[in-house]
Design an enzyme around this catalytic site. Structure first.
Site, PDB file in Angstrom:
ATOM      1  N   ARG A  92       3.540   9.691  27.839  1.00  0.00           N
ATOM      2  CA  ARG A  92       3.292   8.366  27.263  1.00  0.00           C
ATOM      3  C   ARG A  92       3.254   7.334  28.402  1.00  0.00           C
ATOM      4  O   ARG A  92       4.028   7.432  29.362  1.00  0.00           O
ATOM      5  CB  ARG A  92       4.430   8.040  26.307  1.00  0.00           C
ATOM      6  CG  ARG A  92       4.320   6.725  25.566  1.00  0.00           C
ATOM      7  CD  ARG A  92       3.246   6.746  24.519  1.00  0.00           C
ATOM      8  NE  ARG A  92       3.390   5.662  23.557  1.00  0.00           N
ATOM      9  CZ  ARG A  92       2.401   5.263  22.765  1.00  0.00           C
ATOM     10  NH1 ARG A  92       1.213   5.837  22.822  1.00  0.00           N
ATOM     11  NH2 ARG A  92       2.596   4.305  21.887  1.00  0.00           N
ATOM     12  N   THR A 361      -8.341   8.070  19.497  1.00  0.00           N
ATOM     13  CA  THR A 361      -7.258   8.914  20.020  1.00  0.00           C
ATOM     14  C   THR A 361      -7.774  10.308  19.765  1.00  0.00           C
ATOM     15  O   THR A 361      -8.814  10.471  19.124  1.00  0.00           O
ATOM     16  CB  THR A 361      -5.918   8.647  19.271  1.00  0.00           C
ATOM     17  OG1 THR A 361      -5.398   7.380  19.688  1.00  0.00           O
ATOM     18  CG2 THR A 361      -4.848   9.697  19.525  1.00  0.00           C
ATOM     19  N   ASN A 381      -5.194   4.458  22.983  1.00  0.00           N
ATOM     20  CA  ASN A 381      -4.979   3.565  21.852  1.00  0.00           C
ATOM     21  C   ASN A 381      -6.299   3.203  21.170  1.00  0.00           C
ATOM     22  O   ASN A 381      -6.907   4.052  20.555  1.00  0.00           O
ATOM     23  CB  ASN A 381      -4.167   2.326  22.238  1.00  0.00           C
ATOM     24  CG  ASN A 381      -3.611   1.646  20.989  1.00  0.00           C
ATOM     25  OD1 ASN A 381      -3.436   2.302  19.958  1.00  0.00           O
ATOM     26  ND2 ASN A 381      -3.349   0.355  21.039  1.00  0.00           N
ATOM     27  N   GLU A 400      -2.355   0.471  25.339  1.00  0.00           N
ATOM     28  CA  GLU A 400      -1.193   1.001  24.614  1.00  0.00           C
ATOM     29  C   GLU A 400      -0.075  -0.037  24.524  1.00  0.00           C
ATOM     30  O   GLU A 400       0.858   0.135  23.739  1.00  0.00           O
ATOM     31  CB  GLU A 400      -0.700   2.255  25.339  1.00  0.00           C
ATOM     32  CG  GLU A 400      -0.277   3.389  24.455  1.00  0.00           C
ATOM     33  CD  GLU A 400      -1.434   4.183  23.862  1.00  0.00           C
ATOM     34  OE1 GLU A 400      -1.595   4.141  22.639  1.00  0.00           O
ATOM     35  OE2 GLU A 400      -2.171   4.840  24.616  1.00  0.00           O
ATOM     36  N   ASP A 403       1.144  -1.138  21.196  1.00  0.00           N
ATOM     37  CA  ASP A 403       2.064  -0.355  20.359  1.00  0.00           C
ATOM     38  C   ASP A 403       3.508  -0.868  20.450  1.00  0.00           C
ATOM     39  O   ASP A 403       4.369  -0.441  19.686  1.00  0.00           O
ATOM     40  CB  ASP A 403       2.030   1.132  20.737  1.00  0.00           C
ATOM     41  CG  ASP A 403       0.835   1.851  20.111  1.00  0.00           C
ATOM     42  OD1 ASP A 403       0.203   1.276  19.213  1.00  0.00           O
ATOM     43  OD2 ASP A 403       0.543   2.985  20.523  1.00  0.00           O
ATOM     44  N   GLY A 452      -5.129   8.681  14.443  1.00  0.00           N
ATOM     45  CA  GLY A 452      -5.162   7.851  13.233  1.00  0.00           C
ATOM     46  C   GLY A 452      -4.117   6.762  13.194  1.00  0.00           C
ATOM     47  O   GLY A 452      -3.732   6.334  12.109  1.00  0.00           O
TER      48      GLY A 452
HETATM   49  O1  DON Z   1       0.512   6.089  19.970  1.00  0.00           O
HETATM   50  C1  DON Z   1       0.075   5.669  18.909  1.00  0.00           C
HETATM   51  O2  DON Z   1       0.677   5.769  17.855  1.00  0.00           O
HETATM   52  C2  DON Z   1      -1.286   5.003  18.879  1.00  0.00           C
HETATM   53  N1  DON Z   1      -1.576   4.424  20.155  1.00  0.00           N
HETATM   54  C3  DON Z   1      -2.305   6.008  18.462  1.00  0.00           C
HETATM   55  C4  DON Z   1      -3.628   5.374  18.255  1.00  0.00           C
HETATM   56  C5  DON Z   1      -4.529   6.151  17.396  1.00  0.00           C
HETATM   57  O3  DON Z   1      -4.242   7.211  16.904  1.00  0.00           O
HETATM   58  C6  DON Z   1      -5.802   5.537  17.092  1.00  0.00           C
HETATM   59  N2  DON Z   1      -6.567   6.434  16.310  1.00  0.00           N
HETATM   60  N3  DON Z   1      -7.147   6.760  15.458  1.00  0.00           N
END
Ligand code: DON
Length: 555
Positions: A92, A361, A381, A400, A403, A452
């Site tokens: 990450r 993603t 992201n 990211e 988030d 997602g």
């Molecule tokens: O880490 C995460 O939860 C998000 N950055 C994931 C983003 C994501 O899955 C976008 N997709 N469809």
């Protein structure tokens, strides 16, 4: 003494990891046919699942640039068959050292979403290159020069623009910097179907990593170039931030579900915590005996309660204390106590409209001919991340940082709300939903995951339920999906997916429905029959991926 200790360890570990018969078959499911083929190319050359994971992820970085890449991060769930070792590589991204809690607030204290989503200030320090190097050093059999070769070839020769590429680019076109435009657009326009996207700079960066490993990315010329371009455009990265990036090796979350063992993502993913909390609630509800409509109601109610805990408690546990009781069955029983069999509870409503303009993603699942497995969910992201390609490196940076909680209680791009546990601090990892997972008993094995955003966790949950109820790989990826995340207090339903009668049933129980005129997710699944060793794989029909199996002749 040492032998005794080792034996004891095996006795303790083996019952949980189950023997598996191998048929010589390997399976790969990924979001792009060229990535799946890159994985098989490496298996045919004597590589194992971990080598194939390097090849698949690097290929995806090239041919599915909207979803993941060297400028991003993710979680890799590994199972090594020889010693049954299971770990989660946490690559990450981390907040840069100059990041601070209020960095996305204007002078009135309001969130400036543009800053956490678009351009280099939105980018956290990438982790994917560190994971490629670690996998190769500690788990793979082949050098990076072999495992990265397909990706380098794709970068030089180009890949063809697809409808999905066009759709995501349509959503993110405005965010691109000039370097990104030169690579991903045709002048100022979205390239027509079939146009080849060639990435010479990215090929050079991949070649440098193939030769020198992680140092080629985190130190030296490439690092200097990235930092220079980030700072010139208002970002805060330093060379020290890159040099200091640390991959973390985590113990996955393990939970007993019906007569299966689930092994899944640890913090800083919320996935393992929430899926455990959801299953522990279901166990108190007589779920397995219920009819389909009753099951749906209960599922929504446990989702609502689990996501409520996410909001309040979850963050990077290297920085904040996350209560251990969240995965305790007794706690789940307490919060499930007020679930009524026939009536929806109310989450406190959010005024913001839920919007979802498209996300990306990527996830891939691999089982090799010897039973090694990788389930990896990787991200930058938003589609095409921050839209910022760093200088002449060809590396598209993530966004990211969104988030994190930019402001306590204020929803992020996925309308996920979090509080102080997920506020920004230098070096901290933003809370994630990415949930690569294994579920197994001595008969069957499931390897799954999906992109997602905030819906990842509920999609994985539903995938596991369908598996336990006996569905095969194709059935699991095709099944219609619903989602509830506490706030906003709505059940989202895919279209097509739920009949009028099913919708009426939910309304009658008091659920507020948001029927989306589309579908979500891009799930990649492998199912193994452990008795025969036979594998089957399926790629989500919502996407453009490829899942297949092949016989690999062992050396
Ligand atoms: O880490 C995460 O939860 C998000 N950055 C994931 C983003 C994501 O899955 C976008 N997709 N469809």
């Amino acid at each position: 003494m040492r032998l005794l200790a080792t034996l004891l360890l095996y006795v303790l570990i083996l019952p949980a990891s189950f023997a598996q018969h191998h048929s010589g078959q390997a399976a790969i499911a990924s979001a792009h046919p060229l990535a799946t083929e890159a994985g098989f190319e490496v298996l045919q050359q004597g590589g194992n699942a971990f080598d194939a994971a390097i090849a698949v992820s690097a290929a995806l970085a090239v041919v599915e640039p909207a979803g993941s890449g060297l400028g991003g991060g993710g979680f890799w769930l590994l199972h090594r068959e020889a010693d049954k070792k299971q770990v989660m590589l946490d690559s990450r991204e981390t907040a840069p050292s100059k990041a601070h809690r209020d960095m996305y607030l204007d002078k009135n204290g309001d969130v400036v979403r543009d800053l956490s989503l678009n351009g280099p200030l939105a980018a956290a320090i990438p982790g994917t290159p560190a994971a490629l190097d670690y996998l190769s050093q500690h788990y793979g059999k082949l050098p990076l020069s072999v495992t990265l070769a397909p990706a380098i070839r794709y970068a030089r020769e180009g890949f063809a623009v697809t409808p999905r590429y066009q759709r995501y680019m349509g959503f993110r076109q405005q965010a691109l910097n000039p370097e990104a435009k030169a690579i991903f657009l045709d002048g100022d326009n979205i390239p027509v179907l079939g146009t080849r996207i060639v990435q010479q700079d990215l090929a050079k960066t991949l070649e440098a990593i193939a030769q020198k490993g992680r140092d080629a990315f985190y130190q030296g010329e490439i690092a200097k170039q990235m930092v220079k371009s980030v700072q010139a455009a208002g970002g805060i990265w330093t060379e020290q931030d890159l040099a200091a990036y640390q991959l973390k090796i985590r113990q996955p979350v393990k939970t007993q579900i019906a007569d299966y063992t689930m092994t899944t993502a640890a913090l800083p993913s919320a996935g393992g915590q929430l899926i455990t909390l959801m299953f522990n609630q279901l166990n108190t509800l007589d779920y397995w005996q219920a009819d389909a409509q009753q099951k749906r109601h209960w599922l929504i109610e446990v989702m609502r309660r689990a996501y409520r805990e996410r909001t309040m408690h979850l963050g990077d546990d290297d920085f904040v204390e996350v209560p251990e009781y969240l995965i305790d069955p007794e706690y789940a029983a307490q919060i499930a106590k007020d679930i009524a069999p026939d009536t929806a509870s109310k989450s406190e409503a959010l005024s913001d409209e839920f919007t979802n303009k498209g996300q990306d993603t990527t996830h891939f699942s691999i089982v090799d001919q010897n039973g090694n497995r990788v389930s990896a969910t990787l991200s930058i992201n938003y589609p095409f991340g921050s839209g910022f390609v760093a200088g002449n490196t060809g590396v598209l940076l993530n966004d990211e940082m969104d988030d994190f909680s930019a402001l306590s209680g204020s929803p992020n791009a996925y309308q996920l709300v979090s509080e102080s546990a997920n506020e920004i601090e230098p070096g901290k990892r933003p809370l994630s939903s990415m949930t690569p997972t294994f579920v197994e008993n001595d008969q069957r094995l499931l390897v799954l995951g999906t992109p997602g955003g905030g819906r990842i966790i509920t999609m994985v949950m539903q995938g596991i339920l369908h598996f336990i109820e006996g569905q095969d790989a194709a059935g699991i990826v095709a099944a219609p999906r619903l989602h509830h995340q506490y706030l906003p207090d709505k059940v989202q339903l895919e279209t097509p997916g739920f009949s009028e009668a099913d919708q009426l049933d939910l309304k009658r129980r008091g659920h507020q429905l948001e029927v989306l005129n589309r579908q979500f997710g891009n799930m990649q699944v492998i199912v193994a029959d452990k008795k025969t060793g036979l594998l089957s794989a399926a790629s989500d029909p919502r996407g453009e991926g490829l899942a297949r199996t092949d016989i690999i002749i062992n050396d």
